[in-house]
Motif scaffolding. Structure first.
Motif, PDB file in Angstrom:
ATOM      1  N   VAL A  47       0.848  -1.196   0.000  1.00 18.65           N
ATOM      2  CA  VAL A  47       0.000   0.000   0.000  1.00 18.65           C
ATOM      3  C   VAL A  47       0.878   1.239   0.000  1.00 18.65           C
ATOM      4  O   VAL A  47       2.044   1.197   0.394  1.00 18.65           O
ATOM      5  CB  VAL A  47      -0.956   0.021   1.210  1.00 18.65           C
ATOM      6  N   ARG A  76      -2.588  12.964  -4.443  1.00 16.59           N
ATOM      7  CA  ARG A  76      -3.617  12.280  -5.215  1.00 16.59           C
ATOM      8  C   ARG A  76      -3.220  10.832  -5.443  1.00 16.59           C
ATOM      9  O   ARG A  76      -2.054  10.510  -5.645  1.00 16.59           O
ATOM     10  CB  ARG A  76      -3.820  12.987  -6.559  1.00 16.59           C
ATOM     11  N   GLY A  77      -4.210   9.936  -5.394  1.00 18.98           N
ATOM     12  CA  GLY A  77      -3.962   8.512  -5.611  1.00 18.98           C
ATOM     13  C   GLY A  77      -5.228   7.812  -6.056  1.00 18.98           C
ATOM     14  O   GLY A  77      -6.294   8.420  -6.221  1.00 18.98           O
ATOM     15  N   ASP A  78      -5.103   6.487  -6.203  1.00 20.04           N
ATOM     16  CA  ASP A  78      -6.255   5.698  -6.658  1.00 20.04           C
ATOM     17  C   ASP A  78      -7.356   5.592  -5.616  1.00 20.04           C
ATOM     18  O   ASP A  78      -8.450   5.129  -5.924  1.00 20.04           O
ATOM     19  CB  ASP A  78      -5.794   4.280  -7.059  1.00 20.04           C
ATOM     20  N   PHE A  79      -7.080   6.007  -4.385  1.00 23.72           N
ATOM     21  CA  PHE A  79      -8.113   5.902  -3.343  1.00 23.72           C
ATOM     22  C   PHE A  79      -9.309   6.808  -3.636  1.00 23.72           C
ATOM     23  O   PHE A  79     -10.408   6.565  -3.158  1.00 23.72           O
ATOM     24  CB  PHE A  79      -7.506   6.256  -1.984  1.00 23.72           C
ATOM     25  N   ALA A  83     -10.882   7.372  -6.609  1.00 19.91           N
ATOM     26  CA  ALA A  83     -11.872   6.682  -7.434  1.00 19.91           C
ATOM     27  C   ALA A  83     -12.382   5.419  -6.754  1.00 19.91           C
ATOM     28  O   ALA A  83     -13.592   5.144  -6.741  1.00 19.91           O
ATOM     29  CB  ALA A  83     -11.267   6.343  -8.796  1.00 19.91           C
ATOM     30  N   SER A  84     -11.477   4.627  -6.160  1.00 22.45           N
ATOM     31  CA  SER A  84     -11.907   3.365  -5.547  1.00 22.45           C
ATOM     32  C   SER A  84     -12.750   3.601  -4.297  1.00 22.45           C
ATOM     33  O   SER A  84     -13.582   2.764  -3.935  1.00 22.45           O
ATOM     34  CB  SER A  84     -10.685   2.499  -5.216  1.00 22.45           C
ATOM     35  N   SER A 100      -3.376   4.413  -2.032  1.00 18.58           N
ATOM     36  CA  SER A 100      -3.409   3.457  -3.137  1.00 18.58           C
ATOM     37  C   SER A 100      -4.831   2.913  -3.306  1.00 18.58           C
ATOM     38  O   SER A 100      -5.761   3.301  -2.589  1.00 18.58           O
ATOM     39  CB  SER A 100      -2.408   2.327  -2.886  1.00 18.58           C
ATOM     40  N   ASN A 101      -4.990   1.987  -4.224  1.00 15.89           N
ATOM     41  CA  ASN A 101      -6.307   1.428  -4.516  1.00 15.89           C
ATOM     42  C   ASN A 101      -6.881   0.732  -3.284  1.00 15.89           C
ATOM     43  O   ASN A 101      -6.202  -0.049  -2.616  1.00 15.89           O
ATOM     44  CB  ASN A 101      -6.192   0.429  -5.680  1.00 15.89           C
ATOM     45  N   LEU A 102      -8.153   1.008  -2.973  1.00 11.82           N
ATOM     46  CA  LEU A 102      -8.793   0.476  -1.779  1.00 11.82           C
ATOM     47  C   LEU A 102      -9.593  -0.792  -2.038  1.00 11.82           C
ATOM     48  O   LEU A 102     -10.252  -1.298  -1.123  1.00 11.82           O
ATOM     49  CB  LEU A 102      -9.730   1.539  -1.172  1.00 11.82           C
ATOM     50  N   ASP A 103      -9.543  -1.304  -3.254  1.00 15.21           N
ATOM     51  CA  ASP A 103     -10.320  -2.513  -3.545  1.00 15.21           C
ATOM     52  C   ASP A 103      -9.832  -3.697  -2.711  1.00 15.21           C
ATOM     53  O   ASP A 103     -10.618  -4.574  -2.343  1.00 15.21           O
ATOM     54  CB  ASP A 103     -10.227  -2.850  -5.035  1.00 15.21           C
ATOM     55  N   GLU A 104      -8.514  -3.760  -2.396  1.00 13.07           N
ATOM     56  CA  GLU A 104      -7.968  -4.866  -1.609  1.00 13.07           C
ATOM     57  C   GLU A 104      -8.483  -4.859  -0.168  1.00 13.07           C
ATOM     58  O   GLU A 104      -8.434  -5.870   0.514  1.00 13.07           O
ATOM     59  CB  GLU A 104      -6.438  -4.816  -1.611  1.00 13.07           C
TER      60      GLU A 104
END
Length: 422
Positions: free
Chosen positions: A57, A358-361, A363-364, A408-412
């Protein structure tokens, strides 16, 4: 009898073990630390329903500072003035300048041959010459008629003067009794007749003058109309000689050499090298945020130019809107037509706001949730995010300065309330 070994064995009593006070304290401290560590580990493991490696992360810290809402787009350099020249009439094109060749204002670039236009021009010129002859002839005839009428008027005037003198003699003669009353009455009738003829002659002369003026006016109008027809055809013929409207260089041939072109067909482009602009392709979703006059930073390799939006197209093509940037300073020697570029459109600037990288969090998390990290425990937190820029995201609610977030992406994280980061 065989005797046992009972008499040989010696029973020994165990000695009581004594512990010092220091050993007892060390043992107790070790036990307490182990119990506390085990308790904390057990509590955190019990609260976290998911465990994720920490190195998978990305973390960032909430900070306070200035926030610039901007937009990163791609584009190309275009000439601010690059007219496309077209053919006025159908014909055959002959280029006299090659693409890329330098030209100055008024230089002849190409010629379109149009036999049909040339033939029509000659016909209309012949018609104009014929109408000029007819006009002059009609004018001469009208003047001749006017002269005849003036002659008749002069004759009538002479007859009137003679009748007046005759009546005067008759009046003198009748007073002395030389002539009869009948002769006197005849003289009076002749005077009346002469007056009528003279008045009629004057009106005929006036009518002839009006007729002459009418013929002149009518003929002049017809000549002017035909002159305009010839002038328009001459203009069209002159327009078949394609000249450079600006000083610069020839862009591209839009048709082949000696090809047959139709009226209105584009022939050649000329590029004005004195001023360039940037043409940007912007996603239509940002069109409501754009306005003419917004500052723009254009990057061309190691060179950065500043400008502002000068034009925004009202038309959307392929989900893109075209915008033009006018540079505040221009180095024409370093810019080239169609040169690729990246640009940063500055939409809004704020001071003293909470922000995070800014990060993928964004949008996710649908801009509504974030995971705040505290001692390797990521806790799901409701947040309200504001505007986004190329580097930062504005935080409106749900955080304070110094907080650490997962960006980072929160899908995990699978929407879990607590996640342990190992």
């Amino acid at each position: 009898m065989i005797q046992g070994t009972q008499n040989q064995d010696i029973q020994l009593q165990p000695k009581a073990r004594r512990f010092s006070k220091g050993n007892l304290l060390a043992l107790g401290f070790t036990f307490a630390v182990s119990a506390i560590s085990y308790g904390l580990w057990s509590a955190s493991s019990a609260q976290a329903s998911l465990v994720i490696p920490k190195n998978q992360v990305q973390l960032a810290t909430v900070e306070r500072g200035s926030f610039t809402r901007d937009l990163s787009v791609q584009g190309r350099i275009v000439a601010a003035n690059a007219p496309t020249l077209i053919s006025q009439e159908a014909g055959q094109i002959q280029y006299l300048k090659q693409p890329g060749e330098a030209v100055t204002l008024g230089d002849l670039l190409a010629v379109v041959s149009s036999p049909q236009l040339e033939n029509e021009l000659k016909q209309q010129q012949a018609t104009l010459a014929s109408m000029e002859s007819d006009f002059e002839r009609a004018t001469l005839l009208a003047r001749e008629l006017q002269l005849d009428m003036e002659q008749i008027q002069n004759t009538a005037q002479v007859n009137l003067l003679a009748a007046q003198r005759e009546l005067a003699r008759a009046e003198q003669s009748i007073k002395v009794g030389v002539i009869r009353q009948l002769d006197y009455d005849v003289a009076k009738d002749k005077l009346v007749q002469a007056e009528l003829e003279f008045d009629h002659a004057k009106r005929k002369v006036s009518l002839a003058s009006d007729k002459l003026q009418f013929e002149k006016k009518s003929g002049a109008a017809a000549l002017q109309r035909q002159t305009l027809v010839v002038a328009e055809l001459e203009r069209k013929q002159a327009a078949l000689h394609i000249t450079a409207p600006v000083t610069g260089q020839v862009g591209n041939w839009l048709v082949e050499q000696h090809a047959h072109v139709l009226a209105g067909a584009p022939l050649i482009t000329v590029i004005d090298l004195s001023q360039y602009e940037a043409e940007l392709a912007i996603q239509e979703s940002y069109i409501r945020d754009l306005a003419v006059g917004m500052p723009v930073e254009v990057n061309l390799g190691n060179q950065q130019l500043k400008g502002q939006l000068s034009h925004i197209s009202p038309e959307v093509k392929d989900n893109l809107v075209t915008a033009r940037v006018r540079f505040s300073q221009n180095d024409s020697t370093s810019l080239r037509q169609n040169q690729r570029l990246s640009a940063r459109v500055i939409i809004e600037q704020k001071d003293n706001v909470l922000r995070i990288r800014r990060g993928d969090f964004v949008a996710s998390g649908a801009s509504r949730i974030a995971y705040q990290v505290n001692q390797d425990l990521a806790v799901k937190t409701p947040v309200v995010l504001g505007a986004s820029s190329v580097q930062y995201v504005e935080i409106l609610q749900g955080a304070k300065e110094g907080d650490q977030w997962v960006i980072s992406n929160l899908d995990e994280f699978k929407q879990q309330d607590r996640v342990q980061l190992n």
